[in-house]
Design a protein around this motif. Structure first.
Motif, PDB file in Angstrom:
ATOM      1  N   ILE A  10       2.860  15.139  -3.696  1.00 14.14           N
ATOM      2  CA  ILE A  10       2.010  13.972  -3.950  1.00 14.14           C
ATOM      3  C   ILE A  10       2.301  12.889  -2.911  1.00 14.14           C
ATOM      4  CG2 ILE A  10       1.392  12.193  -5.639  1.00 14.14           C
ATOM      5  CD1 ILE A  10       2.276  14.135  -7.843  1.00 14.14           C
ATOM      6  N   ALA A  11       3.601  12.690  -2.633  1.00 12.81           N
ATOM      7  CA  ALA A  11       3.967  11.684  -1.637  1.00 12.81           C
ATOM      8  C   ALA A  11       3.357  12.016  -0.278  1.00 12.81           C
ATOM      9  CB  ALA A  11       5.488  11.607  -1.520  1.00 12.81           C
ATOM     10  N   GLU A  12       3.389  13.287   0.082  1.00 12.92           N
ATOM     11  CA  GLU A  12       2.835  13.703   1.370  1.00 12.92           C
ATOM     12  C   GLU A  12       1.341  13.400   1.449  1.00 12.92           C
ATOM     13  OE1 GLU A  12       2.679  17.931   2.011  1.00 12.92           O
ATOM     14  OE2 GLU A  12       3.278  17.676   4.108  1.00 12.92           O
ATOM     15  N   LYS A  13       0.639  13.640   0.370  1.00 11.91           N
ATOM     16  CA  LYS A  13      -0.807  13.361   0.338  1.00 11.91           C
ATOM     17  C   LYS A  13      -1.068  11.880   0.592  1.00 11.91           C
ATOM     18  CE  LYS A  13      -4.848  13.683  -2.694  1.00 11.91           C
ATOM     19  NZ  LYS A  13      -5.331  14.093  -4.032  1.00 11.91           N
ATOM     20  N   HIS A  14      -0.294  10.997  -0.084  1.00  7.77           N
ATOM     21  CA  HIS A  14      -0.503   9.551   0.071  1.00  7.77           C
ATOM     22  C   HIS A  14      -0.121   9.083   1.470  1.00  7.77           C
ATOM     23  CE1 HIS A  14      -1.653   8.315  -4.001  1.00  7.77           C
ATOM     24  NE2 HIS A  14      -0.799   9.228  -4.469  1.00  7.77           N
ATOM     25  N   PHE A  15       1.006   9.584   2.005  1.00  8.02           N
ATOM     26  CA  PHE A  15       1.423   9.128   3.326  1.00  8.02           C
ATOM     27  C   PHE A  15       0.516   9.665   4.430  1.00  8.02           C
ATOM     28  CE2 PHE A  15       4.883   6.392   2.904  1.00  8.02           C
ATOM     29  CZ  PHE A  15       5.678   6.787   1.840  1.00  8.02           C
ATOM     30  N   ASN A  16      -0.032  10.850   4.244  1.00  8.85           N
ATOM     31  CA  ASN A  16      -1.015  11.353   5.209  1.00  8.85           C
ATOM     32  C   ASN A  16      -2.246  10.457   5.243  1.00  8.85           C
ATOM     33  OD1 ASN A  16       0.016  13.636   6.591  1.00  8.85           O
ATOM     34  ND2 ASN A  16      -0.220  14.904   4.765  1.00  8.85           N
ATOM     35  N   GLN A  17      -2.658   9.973   4.069  1.00 11.48           N
ATOM     36  CA  GLN A  17      -3.805   9.067   4.016  1.00 11.48           C
ATOM     37  C   GLN A  17      -3.477   7.751   4.703  1.00 11.48           C
ATOM     38  OE1 GLN A  17      -6.947   9.872   2.798  1.00 11.48           O
ATOM     39  NE2 GLN A  17      -7.415   7.990   3.906  1.00 11.48           N
ATOM     40  N   LEU A  18      -2.273   7.226   4.448  1.00  8.12           N
ATOM     41  CA  LEU A  18      -1.847   6.005   5.132  1.00  8.12           C
ATOM     42  C   LEU A  18      -1.797   6.215   6.644  1.00  8.12           C
ATOM     43  CD1 LEU A  18       1.028   4.843   2.745  1.00  8.12           C
ATOM     44  CD2 LEU A  18      -1.130   3.643   3.150  1.00  8.12           C
ATOM     45  N   SER A  75       4.205   3.091  12.151  1.00  6.30           N
ATOM     46  CA  SER A  75       5.183   4.170  12.301  1.00  6.30           C
ATOM     47  C   SER A  75       5.764   4.655  10.976  1.00  6.30           C
ATOM     48  CB  SER A  75       6.324   3.711  13.211  1.00  6.30           C
ATOM     49  OG  SER A  75       7.011   2.617  12.638  1.00  6.30           O
ATOM     50  N   TYR A  76       5.777   3.790   9.953  1.00  9.21           N
ATOM     51  CA  TYR A  76       6.475   4.121   8.699  1.00  9.21           C
ATOM     52  C   TYR A  76       5.951   5.380   8.020  1.00  9.21           C
ATOM     53  CZ  TYR A  76       8.454   3.581   4.030  1.00  9.21           C
ATOM     54  OH  TYR A  76       9.101   3.791   2.847  1.00  9.21           O
ATOM     55  N   LYS A 118       0.825  -1.211   0.000  1.00  5.54           N
ATOM     56  CA  LYS A 118       0.000   0.000   0.000  1.00  5.54           C
ATOM     57  C   LYS A 118       0.860   1.262   0.000  1.00  5.54           C
ATOM     58  CE  LYS A 118      -4.147  -1.897   2.166  1.00  5.54           C
ATOM     59  NZ  LYS A 118      -5.040  -1.549   1.031  1.00  5.54           N
ATOM     60  N   ALA A 119       2.077   1.147   0.578  1.00  6.92           N
ATOM     61  CA  ALA A 119       2.959   2.308   0.641  1.00  6.92           C
ATOM     62  C   ALA A 119       3.834   2.467  -0.598  1.00  6.92           C
ATOM     63  CB  ALA A 119       3.851   2.205   1.878  1.00  6.92           C
ATOM     64  N   SER A 120       3.823   1.474  -1.487  1.00  4.89           N
ATOM     65  CA  SER A 120       4.762   1.486  -2.609  1.00  4.89           C
ATOM     66  C   SER A 120       4.555   2.682  -3.533  1.00  4.89           C
ATOM     67  CB  SER A 120       4.647   0.177  -3.395  1.00  4.89           C
ATOM     68  OG  SER A 120       3.339   0.026  -3.916  1.00  4.89           O
ATOM     69  N   LEU A 124       6.993  11.043   6.391  1.00  8.06           N
ATOM     70  CA  LEU A 124       6.553  12.437   6.483  1.00  8.06           C
ATOM     71  C   LEU A 124       7.617  13.290   7.177  1.00  8.06           C
ATOM     72  CD1 LEU A 124       2.810  11.844   7.397  1.00  8.06           C
ATOM     73  CD2 LEU A 124       3.645  12.934   5.308  1.00  8.06           C
ATOM     74  N   GLY A 125       8.338  12.694   8.130  1.00 12.73           N
ATOM     75  CA  GLY A 125       9.460  13.385   8.755  1.00 12.73           C
ATOM     76  C   GLY A 125      10.565  13.682   7.757  1.00 12.73           C
ATOM     77  N   TRP A 126      10.866  12.718   6.900  1.00 18.59           N
ATOM     78  CA  TRP A 126      11.899  12.935   5.870  1.00 18.59           C
ATOM     79  C   TRP A 126      11.462  13.975   4.841  1.00 18.59           C
ATOM     80  CZ3 TRP A 126      16.853  11.888   5.622  1.00 18.59           C
ATOM     81  CH2 TRP A 126      17.379  10.926   6.478  1.00 18.59           C
ATOM     82  N   ILE A 127      10.165  13.989   4.523  1.00 20.17           N
ATOM     83  CA  ILE A 127       9.665  15.022   3.604  1.00 20.17           C
ATOM     84  C   ILE A 127       9.871  16.404   4.224  1.00 20.17           C
ATOM     85  CG2 ILE A 127       7.574  15.980   2.568  1.00 20.17           C
ATOM     86  CD1 ILE A 127       6.573  13.097   2.207  1.00 20.17           C
ATOM     87  N   ALA A 128       9.530  16.530   5.515  1.00 23.86           N
ATOM     88  CA  ALA A 128       9.745  17.814   6.199  1.00 23.86           C
ATOM     89  C   ALA A 128      11.226  18.167   6.240  1.00 23.86           C
ATOM     90  CB  ALA A 128       9.173  17.739   7.618  1.00 23.86           C
TER      91      ALA A 128
END
Length: 538
Positions: free
Chosen positions: A109-117, A125-126, A94-96, A131-135
């Motif tokens: 786009i990645a942030e949107k998907h990981f926020n949903q996850l 925790s992943y 699901k995270a791929s 999201l920490g690495w994006i920040a």
């Protein structure tokens, strides 16, 4: 097959749940597993089946939790191990897509998907780590730190979050330095992560090196701050092999045992720590209370009396002697020692042990008043109010407590409360003891002291309430009792000024400055009077 813990008789309901599962009717199977009776529901077969049914219906977080609980309750079982691996596999699938966008730096786009996850699987925790690495990649270090901390709260071993923390806190060689900085700033949680990370990376070391001992020590002290006392003891025990760390492990073990209520062991360690690190308040106070609670009364008293001779400024020694005198039936002498301790350190009165003594009605209110004034002169008005209120609860007729509350509320700008308590104090006792207050003088570095009274402070509060005539009456009465006080003349100057009686105001300020030439308030008032008089001549 029959699993360990299964009931001796086959369960038709359990068989039916598995039959529905094998027919891939997962929702119906889940409902049957969830409705199994108690004895059957707690068998390995039923718990394993429930976890798989949750997994197949998309309830990944509850499934993972159920597999983990089953594993903890029933031990190693291939079905639960495979189930946990299957949960991880599905989560990673699901995270791929989200991870792909992260890898190609499409962070929005990645942030949107990981926020949903994150919303869908709040215990995983992943997503929080990424999201920490994006920040971090956006230069938002504060948000990155919050994200990594949240991820590590969910899974303390999350490699992505730990890697992020390492990156955020600098190179590995500076990790212990960074951890020490976190400790100094009171950030014990992140300090413990850094210490643990260093220990984990050097766990294979055949000896406890100097740096490794430093990490164990730091981790132990951070665990004490987090109230993980038994874990702290384990870490301090590991550095006993390093003689140069004796001050660390004796202090650490002493504090940990103290908080666990094992006072005899605490005293044994803290005595050594006090020798190696003399005059450290966090050591000596815990040491003295540990001795008080674990030694025989006569032995303890002899120790404290001898210590008072060698350390006459050590407040906890007098507190301990006072406690012993109190317990041995001489509360009046005990109070004298308490007051000596408080005069050296007013903060000592906050201990639970001392509060239990103050609760004794016979003398508690007197001590509370003494502490209240100590706090007041340190400009700690919330605590002074707390102490004076406690005195008033014990002795509702205490004019000193009323006066103290009036003074404290005045300093907080609460004029109504100040005036009310000061009026009560004067009504109860018109001649309470003066209060000497200190102010910064007009010359740099020079402090002036002025005596004040409940009546002069009441007049000040009335001026603030714009009741100038009433204030003037109290000040004139104070003048009859204290014709040499600059505080009285300064108050008269301001009252006359507010009533626009400029000549009288000028005379009063002049008198105030004759008695105290460095009074900044009188200088300020006199300038205002002169300015208004100049305007009248234009």
């Amino acid at each position: 097959s029959v699993f360990p813990g299964s009931p001796s008789q086959p369960s038709p309901a359990l068989e039916n749940a598995w039959r529905l599962y094998r027919k891939k009717l997962f929702k119906r199977s889940l409902a049957v597993f969830q409705g199994l009776p108690g004895e059957t529901a707690h068998t390995l077969d039923a718990q394993n089946g429930l976890a798989w049914a949750l997994l197949k219906t998309g309830n990944l977080t509850p499934a993972e939790k159920q597999f983990t609980e089953t594993l903890n309750e029933h031990g190693q079982f291939i079905g639960t191990r495979l189930g946990l691996l299957e949960v991880k596999k599905i989560l990673w699938e699901k995270a791929s897509v989200a991870k792909h966008y992260f890898d190609i730096r499409k962070y929005r786009i990645a942030e949107k998907h990981f926020n949903q996850l994150n919303r869908d699987y709040p215990d995983w925790s992943y997503p929080e780590s990424i999201l920490g690495w994006i920040a971090l990649n956006r230069g938002q270090e504060g948000e990155a730190l919050d994200r990594f901390e949240t991820a590590l709260d969910k899974d303390p071993r999350d490699p992505t979050a730990l890697k992020g923390m390492r990156h955020l806190n600098g190179l590995l060689v500076s990790k212990l330095y960074q951890a020490d900085l976190k400790m100094k700033k009171g950030d014990y949680k992140n300090a413990s992560y850094l210490y643990f990370d260093y220990i984990d990376e050097h766990r294979s070391s055949p000896t406890v090196t100097f740096a490794l001992a430093k990490a164990y020590s730091g981790l132990g002290f951070s665990q004490i701050q987090k109230m993980q006392y038994r874990l702290a003891i384990q870490n301090f025990e590991k550095i006993k092999v390093r003689k140069e760390y004796e001050s660390h492990w004796t202090k650490g073990l002493g504090l940990a045992y103290y908080h666990l209520g094992q006072f005899e062991q605490a005293a044994q360690h803290l005595i050594v720590a006090d020798t190696l690190l003399p005059n450290k308040k966090d050591i000596v106070y815990k040491l003295d209370w540990s001795i008080l609670r674990s030694w025989q009364a006569k032995t303890a008293k002899d120790y404290f009396l001898a210590k008072a001779q060698r350390k006459p400024l050590r407040a906890s020694v007098y507190m301990a002697i006072g406690w012993l005198e109190y317990q041995q039936g001489d509360p009046d002498l005990g109070v004298e020692y308490f007051l000596k301790a408080i005069s050296l350190d007013p903060e000592i009165a906050a201990s639970d042990d001392f509060r239990s003594i103050l609760a004794k009605e016979r003398f508690g209110w007197q001590v509370y008043n003494h502490i209240g004034w100590a706090y007041y002169h340190r400009r700690n008005y919330p605590h002074s109010i707390q102490m004076f209120n406690a005195a008033l609860e014990s002795s509702p007729r205490s004019s000193e407590a009323m006066k103290g509350l009036g003074y404290s509320f005045y300093q907080k700008g609460q004029w109504e409360e100040a005036a009310a308590f000061l009026q009560k104090s004067i009504k109860r006792n018109p001649n309470t003891h003066p209060v000497t207050e200190k102010f910064q003088g007009t010359e740099p570095g020079v402090e002036i002291a002025m005596r004040t009274s409940a009546r002069t402070k009441l007049a000040r509060a009335l001026i603030q309430k714009e009741k100038y005539q009433e204030a003037l009456e109290h000040l004139q009465e104070a003048l009859n009792s204290h014709p040499e006080w600059p505080e009285v003349y300064d108050g008269l100057g301001w009252a006359y000024l507010k009533l626009n009686r400029l000549a009288e105001s000028r005379e009063a300020f002049g008198q105030a400055l004759r008695y105290q030439p460095l009074n900044p308030f009188s200088h300020e008032g006199l300038k205002e009077v002169q300015y208004r008089l100049a305007l009248q001549t234009l």
